[in-house]
Design an enzyme around this catalytic site. Sequence first.
Site, PDB file in Angstrom:
ATOM      1  N   THR A 109       0.831  -1.221   0.000  1.00 35.03           N
ATOM      2  CA  THR A 109       0.000   0.000   0.000  1.00 35.03           C
ATOM      3  C   THR A 109       0.856   1.258   0.000  1.00 35.03           C
ATOM      4  OG1 THR A 109      -0.131  -0.115   2.413  1.00 35.03           O
ATOM      5  CG2 THR A 109      -1.950  -1.074   1.179  1.00 35.03           C
ATOM      6  N   GLY A 136      12.072 -10.571  17.153  1.00 36.56           N
ATOM      7  CA  GLY A 136      13.273 -11.405  17.145  1.00 36.56           C
ATOM      8  C   GLY A 136      14.499 -10.556  16.832  1.00 36.56           C
ATOM      9  N   ARG A 167      17.675  -9.764  19.285  1.00 33.10           N
ATOM     10  CA  ARG A 167      19.053 -10.115  18.908  1.00 33.10           C
ATOM     11  C   ARG A 167      19.992  -8.916  19.032  1.00 33.10           C
ATOM     12  NH1 ARG A 167      22.136 -10.097  14.351  1.00 33.10           N
ATOM     13  NH2 ARG A 167      20.449  -9.208  13.127  1.00 33.10           N
ATOM     14  N   TYR A 170      -7.562  -7.532  10.790  1.00 28.55           N
ATOM     15  CA  TYR A 170      -6.799  -6.349  11.213  1.00 28.55           C
ATOM     16  C   TYR A 170      -6.853  -6.205  12.731  1.00 28.55           C
ATOM     17  CZ  TYR A 170      -5.300  -1.429  11.314  1.00 28.55           C
ATOM     18  OH  TYR A 170      -4.641  -0.238  11.566  1.00 28.55           O
TER      19      TYR A 170
HETATM   20  P1  NAD Z   1      -0.285   2.576   4.921  1.00 22.77           P
HETATM   21  O1  NAD Z   1      -1.050   1.477   4.280  1.00 22.77           O
HETATM   22  O2  NAD Z   1      -0.142   3.862   4.176  1.00 22.77           O
HETATM   23  O3  NAD Z   1       1.182   2.091   5.297  1.00 22.77           O
HETATM   24  C1  NAD Z   1       1.507   0.766   5.609  1.00 22.77           C
HETATM   25  C2  NAD Z   1       2.836   0.443   4.955  1.00 22.77           C
HETATM   26  O4  NAD Z   1       3.216  -0.897   5.300  1.00 22.77           O
HETATM   27  C3  NAD Z   1       2.810   0.502   3.429  1.00 22.77           C
HETATM   28  O5  NAD Z   1       3.925   1.192   2.949  1.00 22.77           O
HETATM   29  C4  NAD Z   1       2.833  -0.968   3.011  1.00 22.77           C
HETATM   30  O6  NAD Z   1       3.377  -1.157   1.719  1.00 22.77           O
HETATM   31  C5  NAD Z   1       3.654  -1.584   4.115  1.00 22.77           C
HETATM   32  N1  NAD Z   1       3.404  -3.006   4.334  1.00 22.77           N
HETATM   33  C6  NAD Z   1       2.210  -3.634   4.466  1.00 22.77           C
HETATM   34  N2  NAD Z   1       2.382  -4.952   4.675  1.00 22.77           N
HETATM   35  C7  NAD Z   1       3.732  -5.150   4.692  1.00 22.77           C
HETATM   36  C8  NAD Z   1       4.551  -6.299   4.863  1.00 22.77           C
HETATM   37  N3  NAD Z   1       4.016  -7.518   5.056  1.00 22.77           N
HETATM   38  N4  NAD Z   1       5.897  -6.146   4.794  1.00 22.77           N
HETATM   39  C9  NAD Z   1       6.448  -4.931   4.584  1.00 22.77           C
HETATM   40  N5  NAD Z   1       5.730  -3.814   4.407  1.00 22.77           N
HETATM   41  C10 NAD Z   1       4.390  -3.925   4.468  1.00 22.77           C
HETATM   42  O7  NAD Z   1      -0.936   2.820   6.343  1.00 22.77           O
HETATM   43  P2  NAD Z   1      -0.691   3.954   7.430  1.00 22.77           P
HETATM   44  O8  NAD Z   1      -1.933   4.708   7.576  1.00 22.77           O
HETATM   45  O9  NAD Z   1       0.570   4.684   7.139  1.00 22.77           O
HETATM   46  O10 NAD Z   1      -0.508   3.061   8.728  1.00 22.77           O
HETATM   47  C11 NAD Z   1       0.777   2.754   9.243  1.00 22.77           C
HETATM   48  C12 NAD Z   1       0.624   1.919  10.503  1.00 22.77           C
HETATM   49  O11 NAD Z   1      -0.129   2.636  11.485  1.00 22.77           O
HETATM   50  C13 NAD Z   1      -0.101   0.595  10.274  1.00 22.77           C
HETATM   51  O12 NAD Z   1       0.511  -0.404  11.066  1.00 22.77           O
HETATM   52  C14 NAD Z   1      -1.501   0.866  10.780  1.00 22.77           C
HETATM   53  O13 NAD Z   1      -2.119  -0.290  11.238  1.00 22.77           O
HETATM   54  C15 NAD Z   1      -1.236   1.854  11.911  1.00 22.77           C
HETATM   55  N6  NAD Z   1      -2.413   2.706  12.147  1.00 22.77           N
HETATM   56  C16 NAD Z   1      -2.770   3.678  11.258  1.00 22.77           C
HETATM   57  C17 NAD Z   1      -3.902   4.450  11.501  1.00 22.77           C
HETATM   58  C18 NAD Z   1      -4.336   5.540  10.560  1.00 22.77           C
HETATM   59  O14 NAD Z   1      -5.360   6.186  10.806  1.00 22.77           O
HETATM   60  N7  NAD Z   1      -3.610   5.835   9.491  1.00 22.77           N
HETATM   61  C19 NAD Z   1      -4.672   4.214  12.631  1.00 22.77           C
HETATM   62  C20 NAD Z   1      -4.293   3.201  13.507  1.00 22.77           C
HETATM   63  C21 NAD Z   1      -3.145   2.459  13.260  1.00 22.77           C
END
Ligand code: NAD
Length: 313
Positions: free
Chosen positions: A35, A100, A104, A143
Site C-alpha cells: 500500500t 526477534g 538479537r 486487522y
Molecule cells: P499505509 O497502508 O499507508 O502504510 C503501511 C505500509 O506498510 C505501506 O507502505 C505498506 O506497503 C507496508 N506493508 C504492508 N504490509 C507489509 C509487509 N508484510 N511487509 C512490509 N511492508 C508492508 O498505512 P498507514 O496509515 O501509514 O498506517 C501505518 C501503521 O499505522 C499501520 O501499522 C496501521 O495499522 C497503523 N495505524 C494507522 C492508523 C491511521 O489512521 N492511518 C490508525 C491506527 C493504526
Amino acid sequence: MRILITGGAGFIGSHLCERLLCEGHDVICLDNLFTGSKDNIIHLMDNHRFELIRHDIIEPILLEVDQIYNMACPASPVHYQYNPVKTTKTSVMGTINMLGLAKRVKARILQASTSEVYGDPEIHPQTESYWGNVNPIGIRSCYDEGKRVAETLMMDYHRQNGVDIRIARIFNTYGPRMAEHDGRVVSNFTVQALKGEDITVYGDGSQTRSFCFVSDLVEGLIRLMNTDDFTGPVNLGNPVETSILEFARRIIDLTGSSSQIIFNPLPADDPRQRQPDISLAGERLGWEPKVDLGSGLIRTIDYFREHLSGKSC
Ligand code: NAD
Ligand code: UDP
C-alpha cells in the site's frame, strides 16, 4: 542512531522517515510496497542517511539497528480486507520477526497498534484500561485481532525476554500522502469533493471518529519511543470527535465543492463511536495534538488538489 521503519513508504511511515532524517538519524525504510509507494519517499532517496529495502516483514531479516518502528501493515479497510490472511500474517509473523530482531540486537521496538483493538467500544471515550469489544470472526477481524496479537507478542517478548518495547494505540490519522484510492473516509471525501462527485456517507453518518493530523501523531510516536520506563500501551489521537455526516459537510465547505451527499450501506462491524482519552499520553509523554481539524484538512485538501492535477508534492 540507526533507525528501522517498517512500512516506511506508507502514509504515516514516510512522515516518520522524513522527521527522523531531519533529526540527524540514519533511517532504513523497509517496505514491500503493497500500500506504500516510492512516490512517498522519492524526495528522501538522495539523502545518504536514507536507505530503502524492499522486503516483506513476514520473512526474517538480519540488520543492525538501535530502534525499530514497526509500522508495516495495510491500514485501510479496503486494503486490509483485500488479502485478510496476509494481513493477519503481517501483524503476527511480521511482529514476531521484528521482535526477534529487536531481541538479537537489543534494539528498542515500537509497535503501531490501533484504536481498533477496542472494536465497537462500549465505553466512551476509550481509555487504555478498556479491553475492547472485538468480533473475532468478522471482516475487520484480520486487522483488529492481528493487532491485538501483536500487542500480546510485544508484552510477552518484554516479560519473557526483556525486550525493550513501546505500544502506541493510534486513532484515525490523516494528512498529505494518504493514498487516493485507499477507501478511508478522509481521502474518499476529499477526492470526491475535489472531483465534484457524490460524497459517499456509509449508513446514516451518525457514527463518529476523531481525526489526528499526521505531524501530531509522528511527534507522539517519537516521544513514546524516547521516553524511558514506559511501555504503553498509550492512546495517540485527537480527542475532537465528529460524526461522519458532519465531516462530509465540513469537507464540502472547505473545498467549496458542489458535490451532493449520498447514503450507502454501512459496512459490517463498523464501530459506532470512537474518541481517545489521551490523559495518559499527556501525563507520561507531555503530548497533545496541536493541529486543529480545519487547518489539517486545508493542508490535506491542498495536497490532494495538487496530486490530482498531476503534480507531485
Ligand atoms: P499505509 O497502508 O499507508 O502504510 C503501511 C505500509 O506498510 C505501506 O507502505 C505498506 O506497503 C507496508 N506493508 C504492508 N504490509 C507489509 C509487509 N508484510 N511487509 C512490509 N511492508 C508492508 O498505512 P498507514 O496509515 O501509514 O498506517 C501505518 C501503521 O499505522 C499501520 O501499522 C496501521 O495499522 C497503523 N495505524 C494507522 C492508523 C491511521 O489512521 N492511518 C490508525 C491506527 C493504526
Ligand atoms: N466512511 C464513509 N464513507 C466513505 C468511507 C468511510 O462514510 O467513503 C465511514 C466508515 O464507514 C467509517 C468512517 O467513515 O464509519 C471511518 O472510516 P475509515 O475507513 O476511514 O476508518 P475506520 O472505520 O477504520 O475508522
